[in-house]
Design a protein around this motif. Structure first.
Motif, PDB file in Angstrom:
ATOM      1  N   UNK A   1       0.828  -1.212   0.000  1.00 16.23           N
ATOM      2  CA  UNK A   1       0.000   0.000   0.000  1.00 16.23           C
ATOM      3  C   UNK A   1       0.861   1.260   0.000  1.00 16.23           C
ATOM      4  N   UNK A   2       2.140   1.126   0.384  1.00 15.50           N
ATOM      5  CA  UNK A   2       3.045   2.268   0.392  1.00 15.50           C
ATOM      6  C   UNK A   2       3.238   2.781  -1.036  1.00 15.50           C
ATOM      7  N   UNK A   3       2.975   4.066  -1.301  1.00 14.74           N
ATOM      8  CA  UNK A   3       3.024   4.568  -2.680  1.00 14.74           C
ATOM      9  C   UNK A   3       4.398   4.478  -3.332  1.00 14.74           C
ATOM     10  N   UNK A   4       5.480   4.667  -2.574  1.00 12.64           N
ATOM     11  CA  UNK A   4       6.812   4.590  -3.169  1.00 12.64           C
ATOM     12  C   UNK A   4       7.159   3.173  -3.601  1.00 12.64           C
ATOM     13  N   UNK A   5       6.828   2.203  -2.765  1.00 15.67           N
ATOM     14  CA  UNK A   5       7.091   0.803  -3.113  1.00 15.67           C
ATOM     15  C   UNK A   5       6.215   0.363  -4.282  1.00 15.67           C
ATOM     16  N   UNK A   6       4.950   0.803  -4.268  1.00 20.63           N
ATOM     17  CA  UNK A   6       4.062   0.448  -5.365  1.00 20.63           C
ATOM     18  C   UNK A   6       4.527   1.091  -6.668  1.00 20.63           C
ATOM     19  N   UNK A   7       4.974   2.335  -6.600  1.00 21.46           N
ATOM     20  CA  UNK A   7       5.479   3.024  -7.795  1.00 21.46           C
ATOM     21  C   UNK A   7       6.675   2.281  -8.381  1.00 21.46           C
ATOM     22  N   UNK A   8       7.553   1.763  -7.540  1.00 23.89           N
ATOM     23  CA  UNK A   8       8.723   1.036  -8.030  1.00 23.89           C
ATOM     24  C   UNK A   8       8.294  -0.213  -8.802  1.00 23.89           C
ATOM     25  N   UNK A   9       7.263  -0.908  -8.298  1.00 25.14           N
ATOM     26  CA  UNK A   9       6.754  -2.093  -8.987  1.00 25.14           C
ATOM     27  C   UNK A   9       6.153  -1.701 -10.337  1.00 25.14           C
ATOM     28  N   UNK A  10       5.369  -0.623 -10.340  1.00 23.57           N
ATOM     29  CA  UNK A  10       4.706  -0.205 -11.578  1.00 23.57           C
ATOM     30  C   UNK A  10       5.705   0.288 -12.622  1.00 23.57           C
ATOM     31  N   UNK A  11       6.767   0.903 -12.167  1.00 22.34           N
ATOM     32  CA  UNK A  11       7.771   1.432 -13.104  1.00 22.34           C
ATOM     33  C   UNK A  11       8.739   0.365 -13.609  1.00 22.34           C
ATOM     34  N   UNK A  12       9.122  -0.557 -12.722  1.00 23.79           N
ATOM     35  CA  UNK A  12      10.230  -1.452 -13.056  1.00 23.79           C
ATOM     36  C   UNK A  12       9.888  -2.935 -12.968  1.00 23.79           C
ATOM     37  N   UNK A  13       8.696  -3.273 -12.477  1.00 20.72           N
ATOM     38  CA  UNK A  13       8.344  -4.678 -12.308  1.00 20.72           C
ATOM     39  C   UNK A  13       8.200  -5.407 -13.631  1.00 20.72           C
ATOM     40  N   UNK A  14       8.513  -6.700 -13.608  1.00 21.56           N
ATOM     41  CA  UNK A  14       8.364  -7.540 -14.798  1.00 21.56           C
ATOM     42  C   UNK A  14       6.906  -7.985 -14.914  1.00 21.56           C
ATOM     43  N   UNK A  15       6.303  -7.830 -16.077  1.00 19.43           N
ATOM     44  CA  UNK A  15       4.917  -8.296 -16.260  1.00 19.43           C
ATOM     45  C   UNK A  15       4.824  -9.808 -16.063  1.00 19.43           C
ATOM     46  N   UNK A  16       3.753 -10.236 -15.415  1.00 18.42           N
ATOM     47  CA  UNK A  16       3.537 -11.663 -15.175  1.00 18.42           C
ATOM     48  C   UNK A  16       2.108 -12.020 -15.571  1.00 18.42           C
ATOM     49  N   UNK A  17       1.954 -13.196 -16.145  1.00 25.91           N
ATOM     50  CA  UNK A  17       0.633 -13.659 -16.564  1.00 25.91           C
ATOM     51  C   UNK A  17      -0.072 -14.361 -15.404  1.00 25.91           C
ATOM     52  N   UNK A  18      -1.338 -14.041 -15.209  1.00 25.02           N
ATOM     53  CA  UNK A  18      -2.161 -14.714 -14.205  1.00 25.02           C
ATOM     54  C   UNK A  18      -3.464 -15.161 -14.865  1.00 25.02           C
ATOM     55  N   UNK A  19      -4.136 -16.093 -14.204  1.00 27.73           N
ATOM     56  CA  UNK A  19      -5.406 -16.595 -14.698  1.00 27.73           C
ATOM     57  C   UNK A  19      -6.536 -15.617 -14.366  1.00 27.73           C
ATOM     58  N   UNK A  20      -7.624 -15.749 -15.081  1.00 27.55           N
ATOM     59  CA  UNK A  20      -8.857 -15.035 -14.780  1.00 27.55           C
ATOM     60  C   UNK A  20     -10.000 -16.045 -14.820  1.00 27.55           C
ATOM     61  N   UNK A  21     -11.216 -15.594 -14.516  1.00 25.41           N
ATOM     62  CA  UNK A  21     -12.396 -16.463 -14.499  1.00 25.41           C
ATOM     63  C   UNK A  21     -13.441 -15.882 -15.438  1.00 25.41           C
ATOM     64  N   UNK A  22     -13.904 -16.681 -16.391  1.00 24.95           N
ATOM     65  CA  UNK A  22     -15.029 -16.284 -17.227  1.00 24.95           C
ATOM     66  C   UNK A  22     -16.318 -16.707 -16.539  1.00 24.95           C
ATOM     67  N   UNK A  23     -17.275 -15.784 -16.445  1.00 25.87           N
ATOM     68  CA  UNK A  23     -18.524 -16.020 -15.727  1.00 25.87           C
ATOM     69  C   UNK A  23     -19.685 -16.007 -16.713  1.00 25.87           C
ATOM     70  N   UNK A  24     -20.489 -17.079 -16.672  1.00 23.86           N
ATOM     71  CA  UNK A  24     -21.667 -17.186 -17.529  1.00 23.86           C
ATOM     72  C   UNK A  24     -22.905 -17.385 -16.664  1.00 23.86           C
ATOM     73  N   UNK A  25     -23.891 -16.516 -16.862  1.00 20.65           N
ATOM     74  CA  UNK A  25     -25.164 -16.646 -16.157  1.00 20.65           C
ATOM     75  C   UNK A  25     -26.213 -15.877 -16.938  1.00 20.65           C
ATOM     76  N   UNK A  26     -27.371 -15.675 -16.326  1.00 19.55           N
ATOM     77  CA  UNK A  26     -28.443 -14.952 -16.999  1.00 19.55           C
ATOM     78  C   UNK A  26     -28.045 -13.518 -17.323  1.00 19.55           C
ATOM     79  N   UNK A  27     -27.170 -12.927 -16.487  1.00 20.58           N
ATOM     80  CA  UNK A  27     -26.789 -11.530 -16.747  1.00 20.58           C
ATOM     81  C   UNK A  27     -25.317 -11.379 -17.109  1.00 20.58           C
ATOM     82  N   UNK A  28     -24.516 -12.403 -16.860  1.00 16.29           N
ATOM     83  CA  UNK A  28     -23.102 -12.353 -17.227  1.00 16.29           C
ATOM     84  C   UNK A  28     -22.866 -13.270 -18.419  1.00 16.29           C
ATOM     85  N   UNK A  29     -22.319 -12.725 -19.474  1.00 14.61           N
ATOM     86  CA  UNK A  29     -22.111 -13.485 -20.703  1.00 14.61           C
ATOM     87  C   UNK A  29     -20.619 -13.484 -21.047  1.00 14.61           C
ATOM     88  N   UNK A  30     -19.888 -14.349 -20.339  1.00 12.30           N
ATOM     89  CA  UNK A  30     -18.453 -14.421 -20.554  1.00 12.30           C
ATOM     90  C   UNK A  30     -17.679 -13.327 -19.858  1.00 12.30           C
TER      91      UNK A  30
END
Length: 293
Positions: A102-131
């Motif tokens: 939550x510290x802004x300086x540490x978070x800024x360092x990650x956003x500026x210099x961090x390596x991008x990493x792939x993560x999973x997501x969840x597709x949701x299907x229901x009467x109101x959610x379509x993927x």
């Protein structure tokens, strides 16, 4: 140098988001980055802003809690855009799973210099959610009822809202009969909730699925079966450490696609947003999102 677009929803905890964004943006700009801020009218508008900014090659910052993280991250899933999170909500469970500071300086360092990493997501299907893609979890039962109560208790701080909401939900709860289908195999269960988890955390830091991993291509399904309410309160307390999974009333399944049905109209939640009822299908999207963390 990365260029950033921060998406803020001023109608849903926006003041906290702005407060968190100001020192972070100052640090990013001091390092030479460009930071633009977009204020969304609602979650649908936030998705539109996120997609548009991602198409421009900018790092999209979701500023807020789990609802905003799931909204912005879900909009970017399946694209080449980079996501950054600025934790500024009451729960911040997906940011917690990523280990973001939550510290802004540490978070800024990650956003500026961090390596991008792939993560999973969840597709949701229901009467109101379509993927629709979300990031953390889909859950149906007493926790979704509690989440709904908490969302309506804006006057209370995060932990208190979830506690009071949970108490109200459990006291009025009657067991639900679930049909849970995991990768084609059906399970009939009766109890309190079914949670389909990509992230280990939900509900303001509760460790619902301790073994869930963001990049394993699987969803952890946590089923809390029927038990006396006094025991369920003990299980709720054990969610703080994840020790609840040792209880015989708690069952863990795993799979890539999960459908949840019930014997009555039950709400389900997705990344803190509780606006729909069962049935719902959740399907893992392996490596669908690229995040800085």
């Amino acid at each position: 140098m990365r260029q950033f677009t921060a998406v803020v929803n001023p109608t849903a905890g926006g003041s906290a988001g702005v407060a968190a964004l100001i020192p972070l943006a100052r640090t990013l700009r001091a390092a030479g980055a460009e930071v633009e801020v977009e204020y969304s009218r609602d979650l649908d508008h936030a998705r539109e802003l996120a997609r548009r900014s991602g198409e421009r090659g900018r790092v999209v910052l979701g500023v807020g809690g789990d609802g905003m993280a799931g909204c912005v991250g879900g909009a970017l899933a399946g694209t080449q855009a980079l996501l950054g999170l600025v934790p500024a909500g009451r729960g911040n469970d997906f940011a917690r799973a990523l280990g973001l500071p939550s510290d802004p300086d540490r978070l800024a360092d990650i956003l500026l210099h961090g390596e991008p990493k792939a993560v999973d997501a969840i597709a949701v299907e229901s009467a109101i959610h379509h993927g629709t893609a979300v990031l953390g979890s889909v859950y149906a039962g007493v926790d979704a009822v509690a989440n709904r109560h908490a969302n309506r208790s804006r006057a209370l701080p995060g932990a208190a809202a979830y506690y009071v909401g949970g108490l109200r939900a459990v006291l009025s709860w009657r067991p639900a009969s679930y049909r849970i289908t995991v990768d084609g195999t059906p399970y009939e269960r009766r109890g309190y909730t079914t949670v389909v988890a990509n992230s280990a955390f939900y509900g303001f830091g509760r460790l619902i699925a301790p073994d869930a991993r963001l990049d394993d291509g699987l969803l952890d399904v946590v089923v809390i079966n029927h038990a006396p309410k006094r025991l369920f309160f003990t299980v709720m307390n054990e969610l703080k450490t994840g020790s609840h999974i040792r209880r015989p009333q708690v069952e863990i399944l795993r799979g890539k696609e999960v459908r949840i049905e019930a014997d009555r109209d039950l709400p389900y939640g997705a990344d803190g947003e509780v606006d729909a009822t069962l049935p719902v299908t959740a399907r893992v999207l392996p490596g669908a999102l690229t995040v800085l963390y």
